[in-house]
Scaffold this active site. Structure first.
Site, mmCIF file in Angstrom:
data_model
loop_
_atom_site.group_PDB
_atom_site.id
_atom_site.type_symbol
_atom_site.label_atom_id
_atom_site.label_comp_id
_atom_site.label_asym_id
_atom_site.label_seq_id
_atom_site.Cartn_x
_atom_site.Cartn_y
_atom_site.Cartn_z
ATOM 1 N N GLY A 13 0.778 -1.230 0.000
ATOM 2 C CA GLY A 13 0.000 0.000 0.000
ATOM 3 C C GLY A 13 0.807 1.277 0.000
ATOM 4 O O GLY A 13 0.253 2.358 -0.241
ATOM 5 N N MET A 16 5.128 5.201 -4.042
ATOM 6 C CA MET A 16 6.395 5.833 -4.396
ATOM 7 C C MET A 16 6.179 6.779 -5.577
ATOM 8 O O MET A 16 5.629 6.358 -6.608
ATOM 9 C CB MET A 16 7.435 4.779 -4.785
ATOM 10 C CG MET A 16 8.782 5.385 -5.191
ATOM 11 S SD MET A 16 10.125 4.163 -5.295
ATOM 12 C CE MET A 16 9.733 3.382 -6.864
ATOM 13 N N PRO A 17 6.548 8.045 -5.462
ATOM 14 C CA PRO A 17 6.449 8.950 -6.613
ATOM 15 C C PRO A 17 7.148 8.347 -7.827
ATOM 16 O O PRO A 17 8.269 7.838 -7.711
ATOM 17 C CB PRO A 17 7.145 10.213 -6.114
ATOM 18 C CG PRO A 17 6.943 10.186 -4.627
ATOM 19 C CD PRO A 17 7.056 8.730 -4.259
ATOM 20 N N ILE A 18 6.499 8.403 -8.964
ATOM 21 C CA ILE A 18 7.003 7.704 -10.146
ATOM 22 C C ILE A 18 8.213 8.399 -10.772
ATOM 23 O O ILE A 18 8.947 7.789 -11.541
ATOM 24 C CB ILE A 18 5.863 7.518 -11.174
ATOM 25 C CG1 ILE A 18 6.154 6.345 -12.110
ATOM 26 C CG2 ILE A 18 5.579 8.815 -11.933
ATOM 27 C CD1 ILE A 18 4.954 5.844 -12.886
ATOM 28 N N GLY A 20 11.706 10.380 -9.603
ATOM 29 C CA GLY A 20 12.590 10.738 -8.505
ATOM 30 C C GLY A 20 13.889 11.308 -9.038
ATOM 31 O O GLY A 20 14.134 11.322 -10.255
ATOM 32 N N LEU A 21 14.730 11.759 -8.134
ATOM 33 C CA LEU A 21 16.036 12.318 -8.508
ATOM 34 C C LEU A 21 17.125 11.315 -8.174
ATOM 35 O O LEU A 21 17.264 10.884 -7.036
ATOM 36 C CB LEU A 21 16.304 13.618 -7.758
ATOM 37 C CG LEU A 21 17.659 14.275 -8.063
ATOM 38 C CD1 LEU A 21 17.652 14.894 -9.457
ATOM 39 C CD2 LEU A 21 18.007 15.333 -7.015
ATOM 40 N N GLY A 22 17.927 10.951 -9.174
ATOM 41 C CA GLY A 22 19.090 10.114 -8.943
ATOM 42 C C GLY A 22 20.252 10.945 -8.439
ATOM 43 O O GLY A 22 20.405 12.108 -8.826
ATOM 44 N N ASP A 47 16.573 9.337 -4.609
ATOM 45 C CA ASP A 47 17.241 8.039 -4.608
ATOM 46 C C ASP A 47 18.687 8.216 -4.176
ATOM 47 O O ASP A 47 19.453 8.937 -4.815
ATOM 48 C CB ASP A 47 17.185 7.406 -5.998
ATOM 49 C CG ASP A 47 17.819 6.025 -6.007
ATOM 50 O OD1 ASP A 47 17.145 5.068 -5.610
ATOM 51 O OD2 ASP A 47 19.002 5.926 -6.397
ATOM 52 N N TYR A 52 27.322 5.735 -2.549
ATOM 53 C CA TYR A 52 27.616 6.997 -3.220
ATOM 54 C C TYR A 52 28.416 7.957 -2.330
ATOM 55 O O TYR A 52 28.938 8.956 -2.817
ATOM 56 C CB TYR A 52 26.331 7.695 -3.669
ATOM 57 C CG TYR A 52 25.424 6.874 -4.556
ATOM 58 C CD1 TYR A 52 25.879 5.718 -5.194
ATOM 59 C CD2 TYR A 52 24.102 7.252 -4.762
ATOM 60 C CE1 TYR A 52 25.039 4.964 -6.007
ATOM 61 C CE2 TYR A 52 23.257 6.506 -5.565
ATOM 62 C CZ TYR A 52 23.726 5.360 -6.185
ATOM 63 O OH TYR A 52 22.878 4.622 -6.983
ATOM 64 N N LYS A 81 20.363 2.470 0.020
ATOM 65 C CA LYS A 81 20.723 1.082 -0.272
ATOM 66 C C LYS A 81 21.837 0.566 0.638
ATOM 67 O O LYS A 81 22.762 1.308 0.993
ATOM 68 C CB LYS A 81 21.171 0.962 -1.734
ATOM 69 C CG LYS A 81 20.200 1.593 -2.729
ATOM 70 C CD LYS A 81 20.735 1.559 -4.147
ATOM 71 C CE LYS A 81 19.871 2.391 -5.086
ATOM 72 N NZ LYS A 81 20.134 3.835 -4.964
ATOM 73 N N HIS A 114 21.762 -3.297 -2.488
ATOM 74 C CA HIS A 114 22.277 -2.619 -3.679
ATOM 75 C C HIS A 114 22.644 -3.592 -4.800
ATOM 76 O O HIS A 114 22.447 -3.303 -5.981
ATOM 77 C CB HIS A 114 23.487 -1.764 -3.320
ATOM 78 C CG HIS A 114 23.745 -0.640 -4.270
ATOM 79 N ND1 HIS A 114 24.220 0.580 -3.888
ATOM 80 C CD2 HIS A 114 23.594 -0.550 -5.619
ATOM 81 C CE1 HIS A 114 24.344 1.380 -4.942
ATOM 82 N NE2 HIS A 114 23.978 0.707 -6.002
#
Length: 339
Positions: A13, A16-18, A20-22, A47, A52, A81, A114
């Site tokens: 339920g 997630m916004p379809i 996003g910002l990588g 994201d 990173y 991740k 990851h």
């Protein structure tokens, strides 16, 4: 698909916004500019990844926005991740809490493994460990089922709302599902118009798993990335923007090629996380909800798929010797760097 679809819904339920910002390859300075620009443009899905090494910069910006009352925590959807050096059941909580501290958050909306291969780091920031000969320090004892049980424990503890996987193949995903108490909510993989992952998409639909596409534009910034490392790209980075089919459809809709490439995946029901540090591009990448592609458009873009030949990310460049690991997810297509 409706042009106003702005979320994908997990089996539990959660939404997630379809778009996003990588944030892969983004420096601290670039992160501040990018996150501010994204939030101002309307993004609420960010994201991130421990690998990173920039979560603290993301956290600083998010904290400023929340404390200023410009956004509420519950309006944000934050993904991060577990690093490959943390792919052991006893290390999941430790690395999750490190990410939470860096991001200045009490919980993560979606926590992903990851990649399915474990590595042995010399310390907690040695995210791509190598020996003197340049071979990856591989943990041959990676146990995905036991690792997943530890991920489930983080949901029980309230530290994460949903859990998922990244860079896994169908057999590995099946193994997780068959042994899961809490099944994956999302699978993040390379996916773009020349590498459309049709088999994986059908598999995920069957099992009610959602998909998020990294490199939805082909990750053209990797040319500079490789150049800075003094490396030659292991494969040609595709120029999807100038493909005649994409350009023709973009001109018809009075949109950019980038917007058409993103819209195509959105209409397939796939979330996208285009990476940019340019405020104008970040804003433009979010302007994909005011048009839709026709059946003909979709068919023409669908024909651009090259199957596995379109894959440009994998394990070989940073992970020499990966073919020796029993959980190497793509033994038959070893190409580039996994983001």
């Amino acid at each position: 698909m409706s042009t106003n679809q702005k979320h994908i819904t997990f089996w539990n339920g959660e939404k997630m916004p379809i778009v996003g910002l990588g944030t892969w390859q983004s420096s601290r300075e670039e992160i501040e500019t990018a996150i501010n620009a994204a939030l101002e443009a309307g993004y609420r899905h960010m994201d991130a990844a421990y690998n990173y090494l920039n979560e603290d910069a993301i956290g600083e910006v998010l904290q400023r926005w929340i404390e200023a009352g410009k956004v509420k925590r519950e309006e944000l959807f934050i993904v991060t991740k577990l690093p490959m050096i943390g792919n052991r059941p006893e290390d999941v909580e430790k690395f999750l809490k490190k990410s939470l501290a860096a991001l200045r958050l009490d919980y993560i909306d979606l926590y992903l493994i990851h990649a399915p291969v474990g590595l042995i780091g010399k310390h907690d920031t040695d995210v791509f460990p190598h020996d003197a000969q340049g071979f990856a320090m591989i943990d041959m004892k990676t146990n995905l089922v036991e690792l997943w049980k530890s991920m489930e424990n983080q949901v029980d503890a309230g530290l994460v709302k949903s859990i998922g996987i990244s860079n896994f193949n169908e057999e590995q995903i099946s193994r997780i599902i068959n042994n899961a108490r809490i099944k994956p909510a999302n699978v993040q993989v390379e996916l773009h118009v020349q590498f459309q992952q049709k088999s994986l998409r059908e598999f995920c639909k069957k099992h009610e798993l959602t998909i998020c596409a990294y490199a939805p534009l082909g990750s053209p910034g990797r040319n500079d990335f490789y150049s800075k490392l003094g490396l030659k790209p292991p494969v040609a980075i595709p120029d999807l923007f100038t493909h005649p089919v994409v350009v023709k459809i973009a001109e018809k809709h009075k949109k950019s090629s980038t917007q058409v490439l993103l819209r195509y995946l959105i209409e397939l029901g796939v979330a996208v996380i285009p990476k940019s540090v340019n405020p104008e591009r970040i804003h433009a990448n979010f302007q994909v909800f005011d048009f839709s592609l026709s059946v003909v458009d979709m068919a023409q873009l669908g024909q651009l798929d090259q199957g596995d030949a379109g894959c440009t990310f994998d394990f070989s460049t940073f992970f020499k010797g990966m073919d020796k690991h029993p959980e190497n997810p793509y033994p038959n297509r070893v190409k580039g760097i996994v983001p």
